[in-house]
Scaffold this motif. Structure first.
Motif, mmCIF file in Angstrom:
data_model
loop_
_atom_site.group_PDB
_atom_site.id
_atom_site.type_symbol
_atom_site.label_atom_id
_atom_site.label_comp_id
_atom_site.label_asym_id
_atom_site.label_seq_id
_atom_site.Cartn_x
_atom_site.Cartn_y
_atom_site.Cartn_z
ATOM 1 N N TYR A 1 -2.161 9.410 7.194
ATOM 2 C CA TYR A 1 -0.610 9.214 6.751
ATOM 3 C C TYR A 1 0.204 9.480 8.276
ATOM 4 O O TYR A 1 0.043 10.320 8.803
ATOM 5 C CB TYR A 1 -0.280 10.387 6.036
ATOM 6 N N PHE B 1 4.120 13.486 -3.127
ATOM 7 C CA PHE B 1 3.216 12.559 -2.367
ATOM 8 C C PHE B 1 1.931 13.237 -1.816
ATOM 9 O O PHE B 1 0.940 12.381 -2.086
ATOM 10 C CB PHE B 1 4.105 12.083 -1.140
ATOM 11 N N ARG C 1 4.911 5.266 4.364
ATOM 12 C CA ARG C 1 6.097 5.408 3.353
ATOM 13 C C ARG C 1 7.420 5.272 3.839
ATOM 14 O O ARG C 1 7.817 6.194 4.940
ATOM 15 C CB ARG C 1 5.944 6.629 2.526
ATOM 16 N N GLU D 1 10.847 5.738 -0.055
ATOM 17 C CA GLU D 1 9.886 5.987 -1.058
ATOM 18 C C GLU D 1 9.336 7.541 -1.063
ATOM 19 O O GLU D 1 9.150 7.798 -2.286
ATOM 20 C CB GLU D 1 8.531 5.111 -0.534
#
Length: 313
Positions: free
Chosen positions: A8, A51, A35, A39
């Motif tokens: 991420y 998330f 993201r 989002e």
């Protein structure tokens, strides 16, 4: 990092985050979680936790932040401290809570005292007063370093921190008032050339010295650290050399091809007199910057030319 690992990159649309993504992709890490703010609002604890609970990334690059130059820091101090504290607190905590293997927190050289020894070693953190024009951002970043250290000590979470020097390159912010010095000067010189102006006004005296790291060098350094470093102490990321703002302006004038004069607005603040990183810790690990300043400015100017219409809106 395993090539199949979920990675991420928080803040992938920003200057640093975009470079991290490019570096990962060059090294064939393609299982990336990206993201937008729409989002996942990183200032929202609930959104961040949801998330991480759903995606469970293995590795986290925390490059998301509210950033800006001297004017922006002076104008929006509440937002700079509030938003940055919220983003890093939410991401670091959720990464640990949901089992991430490792997190890299990206800070800034402004964490150091205004009159820190030059070049600045990591050991001079918290040894003197901060530069007043960006202390709100600096305090938040210092808190992020300490949070990573605390989670490592108490929970054994493999959280590391890297402090980059002044960044530039493709994807930078070229707003004339809210950007950093290099992109602001690139735009000023370009637009002055287009108009046929006889001069460009530079903020301050031009005497402060600054170190500039191409953002793609930063991206490579951060992936290197993620794969090769695990310790409580944070690591400076820079080139180990600097120039005066006046020298930078003259270099940019030459690259842009502006033939007029450079004048000074002495009513504008200079900021910290010098900010040169001691990069011996990073060098000893086996990494060194490779992109020279002139070549980097040329590349950044080409990117600005290709994307300048977005900055006129």
């Amino acid at each position: 990092m395993d090539f199949a690992a979920k990675i991420y990159v928080a803040g992938h649309r920003g200057l640093a985050g975009g470079a991290i993504v490019r570096s990962l992709q060059r090294k064939s890490f393609n299982n990336l979680l990206l993201r937008t703010h729409a989002e996942v609002d990183l200032t929202s604890q609930g959104a961040v936790d949801a998330f991480f609970a759903a995606e469970k990334p293995d590795y986290v690059f925390l490059a998301a932040a509210k950033v800006g130059g001297i004017h922006a820091n002076n104008a929006y101090p509440a937002e700079f401290i509030r938003d940055n504290l919220a983003i890093q607190t939410n991401v670091i905590h959720s990464a640990w809570k949901h089992g991430a293997k490792k997190l890299l927190f990206l800070g800034s050289s402004c964490i150091y005292p205004k009159l820190a020894p030059q070049p600045m070693p990591e050991s001079c953190l918290l040894t003197g007063p901060l530069e007043p024009t960006n202390e709100w951002y600096a305090v938040a970043k210092i808190a992020g370093i300490k949070m990573c250290q605390a989670y490592r000590r108490q929970y054994g979470f493999d959280a590391i921190s890297a402090m980059p020097t002044n960044l530039y390159g493709p994807g930078d912010n070229f707003h004339l008032e809210n950007s950093h010095v290099m992109p602001a000067l690139i735009r000023k010189f370009h637009e002055a050339k287009e108009r046929g102006d006889s001069e460009v006004v530079m903020w301050g005296t031009g005497t402060p010295r600054r170190e500039f790291l191409h953002v793609d060098d930063l991206g490579d350094a951060l992936v290197f650290l993620m794969e090769n470093y695990s310790d409580e102490e944070f690591v400076n990321v820079g080139v180990g050399d600097d120039v005066t703002i006046r020298e930078l302006a003259e270099l940019i004038r030459d690259v842009v091809g502006f033939e007029g004069a450079i004048t000074q607005d002495l009513s504008k603040p200079d900021g910290t007199p010098r900010k040169l990183m001691d990069v011996s810790r990073l060098t000893s690990l086996g990494w060194k910057a490779r992109i020279g300043l002139r070549d980097g400015v040329r590349e950044t100017y080409r990117w600005f030319i290709e994307n300048q219409e977005r900055f006129r809106r």
